[in-house]
Scaffold this active site. Structure first.
Site, PDB file in Angstrom:
ATOM      1  N   SER A 104     -23.688  -2.620 -41.400  1.00 14.21           N
ATOM      2  CA  SER A 104     -22.367  -2.611 -42.040  1.00 14.21           C
ATOM      3  C   SER A 104     -22.251  -1.850 -43.350  1.00 14.21           C
ATOM      4  O   SER A 104     -21.150  -1.684 -43.860  1.00 14.21           O
ATOM      5  CB  SER A 104     -21.891  -4.037 -42.266  1.00 14.21           C
ATOM      6  OG  SER A 104     -21.400  -4.547 -41.059  1.00 14.21           O
ATOM      7  N   SER A 132     -18.950  -3.326 -40.896  1.00 12.94           N
ATOM      8  CA  SER A 132     -17.857  -4.174 -41.300  1.00 12.94           C
ATOM      9  C   SER A 132     -17.344  -3.900 -42.720  1.00 12.94           C
ATOM     10  O   SER A 132     -16.243  -4.316 -43.059  1.00 12.94           O
ATOM     11  CB  SER A 132     -18.279  -5.642 -41.224  1.00 12.94           C
ATOM     12  OG  SER A 132     -19.312  -5.905 -42.161  1.00 12.94           O
ATOM     13  N   LYS A 148     -16.857  -5.903 -51.904  1.00 16.27           N
ATOM     14  CA  LYS A 148     -16.530  -6.417 -50.566  1.00 16.27           C
ATOM     15  C   LYS A 148     -16.113  -7.884 -50.670  1.00 16.27           C
ATOM     16  O   LYS A 148     -16.699  -8.632 -51.470  1.00 16.27           O
ATOM     17  CB  LYS A 148     -17.768  -6.264 -49.657  1.00 16.27           C
ATOM     18  CG  LYS A 148     -17.501  -6.612 -48.194  1.00 16.27           C
ATOM     19  CD  LYS A 148     -18.734  -6.342 -47.311  1.00 16.27           C
ATOM     20  CE  LYS A 148     -18.455  -6.604 -45.845  1.00 16.27           C
ATOM     21  NZ  LYS A 148     -19.628  -6.353 -44.979  1.00 16.27           N
TER      22      LYS A 148
HETATM   23  N1  GLN Z   1     -21.630  -4.172 -36.313  1.00 17.33           N
HETATM   24  C1  GLN Z   1     -22.598  -5.216 -36.422  1.00 17.33           C
HETATM   25  C2  GLN Z   1     -22.024  -6.533 -35.937  1.00 17.33           C
HETATM   26  O1  GLN Z   1     -20.863  -6.566 -35.631  1.00 17.33           O
HETATM   27  C3  GLN Z   1     -23.116  -5.320 -37.826  1.00 17.33           C
HETATM   28  C4  GLN Z   1     -22.286  -6.119 -38.754  1.00 17.33           C
HETATM   29  C5  GLN Z   1     -22.858  -6.217 -40.129  1.00 17.33           C
HETATM   30  O2  GLN Z   1     -23.815  -5.519 -40.489  1.00 17.33           O
HETATM   31  N2  GLN Z   1     -22.304  -7.114 -40.916  1.00 17.33           N
HETATM   32  O3  GLN Z   1     -22.713  -7.502 -35.871  1.00 17.33           O
END
Ligand code: GLN
Length: 472
Positions: free
Chosen positions: A180, A156, A81
């Site tokens: 995410s 994400s 990532k």
């Molecule tokens: N969807 C969640 C957010 O937008 C989690 C994001 C993440 O785990 N990095 O905060």
């Protein structure tokens, strides 16, 4: 030997390498070719690091030819990532702010993956700064779901999930602040672990929300996940939040089965749940019951405050962490932040400001404690809990991106594990039509081995990972 890379797992590829039936160079070339080919369709990589991968493969082939001891992840192609700093490989966090940022050091997880002689295929696309649940907040365009190109792969860590589901690598790294890793794993028929807070070093990983961030991995199988965690977890003198204690072999006990284990189904997570998703998960739970697990209903009464609590604490910490991008130290100035980053900076700054701090931030921290106490109480009675990972199937590109509240509600089942700190494993548990469904197995602090044990027992019976997307 000609291999079909789509059929491989870490375990099977590692066996072929050890038996000298395939060279790391051939394996790497096959994955790179697929990565270049499918990236046009999926937009899952921001950078494909072919030169680095080829050099790493040469080194691996030399080690094998010299009959050096081979570790279980030697020669394994991995996608990373773009939140992980990689020395000499551009690291963008999918934001225009860091578009040309070239790190001068490696994150600890990256150093460990190098020591384990894995091979870096490339850096994956994501929501910018890891803000999102669909991949659509990337400044480099959205990633597509390999199971249906008009749908999102989740976020994400969208690129990591899509890159692996499309078999352009054998594992991928992710960060999980509120889901995410687990949600994109669910949307792409993959295994994804968010380890216990502090289990894996965060040194060198671009910070999102520091009291919630956890580092983990995507794999096709549960066993593979345990192998990669074994290579990356353990204490790190560069990260004071990383727990002490010797590194561990997470494959240990994985064959233990579920006979006699108590599994709790938190009532609140099944109320108002889409009927088809509920049925799919309860069918999986029945399977575990058939294998000897004892199932009982439990209650986590503060669940309903999870999303609200998370969306106070997380942006507060985001606003602090993103303050360092001032145009002097790293990358470009703050005008390059996208709409979602700006929204979170404003929300967080507001929640932390004088006069509002007590009403919002402090209150959220108190509710967070209550949510943790719910979990501690439940884990006095059961070994693990099982619940859905996502309230919906993979949704269509464009469906939620202009409605932040609808997007935030995608996180309803995942944010609690981050607020509480406990580990949580997504495993594939079936399909509705052509779209995958995932379930979460959540356990007490530091129970990763137990989660793998339960996940493995289920996977042996079902093997959903064998159902591949139909891509050219
Ligand atoms: N969807 C969640 C957010 O937008 C989690 C994001 C993440 O785990 N990095 O905060």
């Amino acid at each position: 030997m000609k291999v079909d890379v789509t059929e491989l797992t870490i375990k099977s590829a590692s066996d072929l390498l050890a038996k000298k039936q395939i060279k790391a160079k051939e394996l790497t070339e096959a994955f790179l070719k697929r990565a270049y080919g499918l990236n046009k369709k999926l937009n899952c990589y921001i950078t494909i690091s072919a030169d680095v991968a080829q050099k790493q493969a040469e080194k691996v082939d030399k080690l094998i030819a010299d009959n050096q001891p081979v570790g279980p992840t030697l020669g394994i192609p991995i996608a990373v990532k773009d939140m992980f700093t990689t020395r000499g490989i551009k690291t963008t966090a999918a934001s225009r702010v860091l578009e040309n940022y070239m790190p001068v050091y490696d994150a600890t997880v990256i150093s460990r993956l190098k020591e384990a002689n894995t091979i870096f295929i490339g850096k994956t696309n994501q929501d910018a700064w890891a803000h999102g649940a669909s991949g659509e907040n990337s400044d480099f365009g959205p990633t597509k779901n390999p199971y249906d190109l008009i749908r999102v792969p989740g976020g994400s860590s969208s690129g990591s999930a899509a890159a692996l589901a499309a078999s352009t690598c054998l594992a991928a790294t992710g960060t999980d602040t509120g889901g995410s890793i687990r949600q994109p794993a669910a949307f792409c028929n993959l295994v994804g672990l968010k380890p216990t807070y502090g289990r894996v070093s965060r040194y060198g990983i671009i910070a999102m929300a520091s009291s919630l961030d956890a580092i983990g991995h995507f794999t096709k199988t549960v066993y593979d996940n345990a192998l990669i965690l074994s290579a990356t977890a353990g204490p790190d003198s560069f990260d004071a939040t990383c727990v002490q204690g010797a590194a561990s072999d997470y494959t240990q006990g994985i064959h233990g089965g579920v006979k006699g284990l108590k599994i709790g189904l938190p009532r609140e997570y099944y109320e108002n749940l889409d009927e088809k998703i509920k049925k799919t998960i309860l069918t999986a739970v029945k399977k575990l019951e058939g294998l000897g697990a004892k199932i009982e209903e439990v209650s986590l009464p503060h669940t309903e405050y999870g999303v609200a609590t998370y969306y106070i604490i997380q942006p507060s910490e985001v606003s602090a962490n993103l303050a360092r991008y001032d145009g002097i130290r790293f990358g470009r100035d703050r005008s390059k932040f996208g709409a979602e980053a700006k929204r979170r900076i404003i929300l967080g700054t507001y929640a932390l400001s004088a006069g509002y701090y007590d009403a919002f931030y402090l209150k959220a921290m108190k509710v967070r404690r209550l949510i943790r106490e719910d979990f501690l109480k439940v884990f006095r009675g059961v070994d693990v809990t099982i619940c859905p990972t996502s309230p919906t199937l993979p949704f269509c590109l464009g469906q939620k991106v202009n409605d932040p509240l609808a997007m935030y509600l995608s996180d309803i089942y995942t944010v609690t594990a981050n607020l509480v700190g406990v580990p949580s494993l997504n495993i594939p548990c079936g399909f509705i039509g052509h779209l995958p469904v995932g379930m979460q197995i959540i356990g007490p602090d530091f129970s990763e081995k137990l989660l793998y044990q339960v996940g493995y027992a289920y996977e042996q019976e079902t093997k959903w990972y064998e159902r591949k997307p139909s891509l050219a």
